[in-house]
Motif scaffolding. Structure first.
Motif, PDB file in Angstrom:
ATOM      1  N   ASP A 176       8.697  -2.154   3.202  1.00  0.00           N
ATOM      2  CA  ASP A 176       9.538  -2.615   2.189  1.00  0.00           C
ATOM      3  C   ASP A 176       9.169  -4.249   1.883  1.00  0.00           C
ATOM      4  O   ASP A 176      10.071  -4.793   1.431  1.00  0.00           O
ATOM      5  CB  ASP A 176      10.959  -2.208   2.691  1.00  0.00           C
ATOM      6  CG  ASP A 176      11.292  -3.034   4.145  1.00  0.00           C
ATOM      7  OD1 ASP A 176      10.404  -3.643   4.815  1.00  0.00           O
ATOM      8  OD2 ASP A 176      12.620  -2.850   4.399  1.00  0.00           O
ATOM      9  N   CYS A 227      -0.068   5.170   3.200  1.00  0.00           N
ATOM     10  CA  CYS A 227       0.524   5.737   4.335  1.00  0.00           C
ATOM     11  C   CYS A 227       1.338   7.110   4.301  1.00  0.00           C
ATOM     12  O   CYS A 227       1.892   7.539   3.399  1.00  0.00           O
ATOM     13  CB  CYS A 227       1.580   4.759   5.042  1.00  0.00           C
ATOM     14  SG  CYS A 227       0.904   2.963   5.515  1.00  0.00           S
ATOM     15  N   THR A 231       6.905   6.746   0.995  1.00  0.00           N
ATOM     16  CA  THR A 231       6.370   6.301  -0.428  1.00  0.00           C
ATOM     17  C   THR A 231       5.813   5.160  -0.399  1.00  0.00           C
ATOM     18  O   THR A 231       4.888   4.847  -1.255  1.00  0.00           O
ATOM     19  CB  THR A 231       7.653   6.418  -1.288  1.00  0.00           C
ATOM     20  OG1 THR A 231       8.596   5.346  -0.867  1.00  0.00           O
ATOM     21  CG2 THR A 231       8.213   7.605  -1.220  1.00  0.00           C
ATOM     22  N   ALA A 232       6.039   4.253   0.624  1.00  0.00           N
ATOM     23  CA  ALA A 232       5.208   2.938   0.817  1.00  0.00           C
ATOM     24  C   ALA A 232       4.882   2.500   2.398  1.00  0.00           C
ATOM     25  O   ALA A 232       5.920   2.932   3.128  1.00  0.00           O
ATOM     26  CB  ALA A 232       6.066   1.873   0.002  1.00  0.00           C
ATOM     27  N   CYS A 233       4.074   1.671   2.560  1.00  0.00           N
ATOM     28  CA  CYS A 233       3.676   1.524   3.994  1.00  0.00           C
ATOM     29  C   CYS A 233       4.811   0.547   4.467  1.00  0.00           C
ATOM     30  O   CYS A 233       4.973   0.503   5.625  1.00  0.00           O
ATOM     31  CB  CYS A 233       2.491   0.883   3.914  1.00  0.00           C
ATOM     32  SG  CYS A 233       1.168   2.272   3.699  1.00  0.00           S
ATOM     33  N   SER A 275       1.000  -1.384  -0.179  1.00  0.00           N
ATOM     34  CA  SER A 275      -0.141  -0.095  -0.038  1.00  0.00           C
ATOM     35  C   SER A 275       0.984   1.263  -0.074  1.00  0.00           C
ATOM     36  O   SER A 275       1.952   1.493   0.506  1.00  0.00           O
ATOM     37  CB  SER A 275      -0.888   0.003   1.273  1.00  0.00           C
ATOM     38  OG  SER A 275      -1.531   1.223   1.342  1.00  0.00           O
ATOM     39  N   THR A 276       0.360   2.382  -0.763  1.00  0.00           N
ATOM     40  CA  THR A 276       0.955   3.611  -0.787  1.00  0.00           C
ATOM     41  C   THR A 276       0.093   4.680  -0.025  1.00  0.00           C
ATOM     42  O   THR A 276       0.524   5.837  -0.036  1.00  0.00           O
ATOM     43  CB  THR A 276       1.424   4.116  -2.267  1.00  0.00           C
ATOM     44  OG1 THR A 276       0.206   4.118  -2.951  1.00  0.00           O
ATOM     45  CG2 THR A 276       2.374   3.157  -2.865  1.00  0.00           C
TER      46      THR A 276
END
Length: 312
Positions: free
Chosen positions: A301, A293, A297-299, A290-291
């Motif tokens: 890695d 958050c 940039t992403a919730c 998901s982005t």
């Protein structure tokens, strides 16, 4: 006396006839029926990406996914204790657990008190269950020489099915990785020997084709992408014909260690179940990160890994 003998014979015959006519499920009341579970796994990087935040969308995104995917169990790695508490409340609000007072367990791998980690909170692994949980078992794994003390966290269901759910987060240090994998494997085999069915999800920091997982994967998994297996376990994404058979879909950004046999990023997150416990089909998918958050940039890695399995 003769009447008593005749009465005894009638009772014996009636009992024998009843036993013959009883359905198998009643005659084997102590054996649970096959049951299907959906297992949800995510390494959330709660400290390195979220700095312990409970308000940047991580908690709501995770809880929404657990509910939407119909998960029976959920495992988290790299979770801050405040995020754990927030997830407990969020899942309660969404009506997910059957018993709102008894569905979650947390085990730190770093204790509270270090301001540089989770804003001073503890940090570690957590498990959640839709059904009520029994007492947790917490096993320290061999020390890798770092400040993080890795562990295996397990808890059984209280419904009499002898089902147990576990999570772990194995170190990236190769020599200690092997020792930690070996201890986790030992504990899982001990549970199996005692008659329990164990579902284990976590970040193992080892790809399926690595030799150090050969004692996990069963020989029935052997493919060009995952050879020389001698173990007793299946991983819920190991037979997907469209995504590197024997290996599965990638779960983590980057390529730690050896190049994956089908190229791309690596699969280091797994959901294992003993082959002898299988009672039907199983499958798994890793989900795009998901982005949603805020501030990142992403919730994570890592991707969420969701698998479904029917067990005895």
């Amino acid at each position: 006396m003769r009447r008593n003998i005749r009465r005894g014979l009638r009772l014996a015959l009636t009992g024998a006839l009843t036993a013959v006519l009883l359905p198998t499920s009643a005659a084997q009341a102590g054996t649970p029926a096959p049951r299907t579970y959906t297992v949800w796994q995510w390494n959330v990087a709660g400290n390195t990406i979220h700095d312990g935040s409970t308000t940047d969308g991580l908690v709501t995104q995770a809880a929404a996914s657990i509910v939407a995917r119909g998960a029976d169990f959920a495992a988290f790695n790299e979770l801050c204790q405040g995020q754990y508490s927030a997830l407990v409340n969020e899942l309660r609000t969404r009506g997910w657990p059957q018993d709102q007072a008894n569905f979650a367990r947390f085990e730190p791998s770093r204790a509270a008190g270090n301001a540089a980690v989770c804003q001073g909170e503890a940090f570690g692994n957590a498990i959640f269950s839709k059904r009520p949980l029994g007492g947790a078992a917490r096993f320290a794994l061999p020390d890798d020489g770092t400040a993080e003390k890795r562990n295996l966290l397990c808890a059984p269901l209280t419904d009499g099915t002898a089902t147990r759910f576990c999570t772990t987060h194995i170190t990236t240090s190769q020599s200690s990785n092997v020792a930690q994998l070996d201890l986790v494997h030992q504990k899982l085999e001990e549970y199996a020997a005692s008659g329990e069915t164990v579902l284990t999800a976590g970040d193992f920091n080892a790809q399926p084709h690595y030799g150090r997982l050969n004692t996990y994967y069963a020989p029935s998994v052997n493919t060009p992408n995952n050879t020389d297996n001698t173990g007793q376990y299946r991983e819920l994404d190991d037979d997907d014909p469209g995504n590197c058979p024997g290996y599965g879909e990638w779960t983590a950004d980057g390529t730690p260690g050896a190049t994956p046999p089908c190229g791309g990023n690596a699969k280091i997150d797994h959901i294992f179940v003993r082959e002898s416990a299988l009672a039907g089909a199983y499958s798994a998918d890793s989900l795009a990160v998901s982005t949603a958050c805020t501030g990142v940039t992403a919730c994570s890695d890592h991707r969420i890994l969701v698998g479904t399995v029917t067990v005895k």
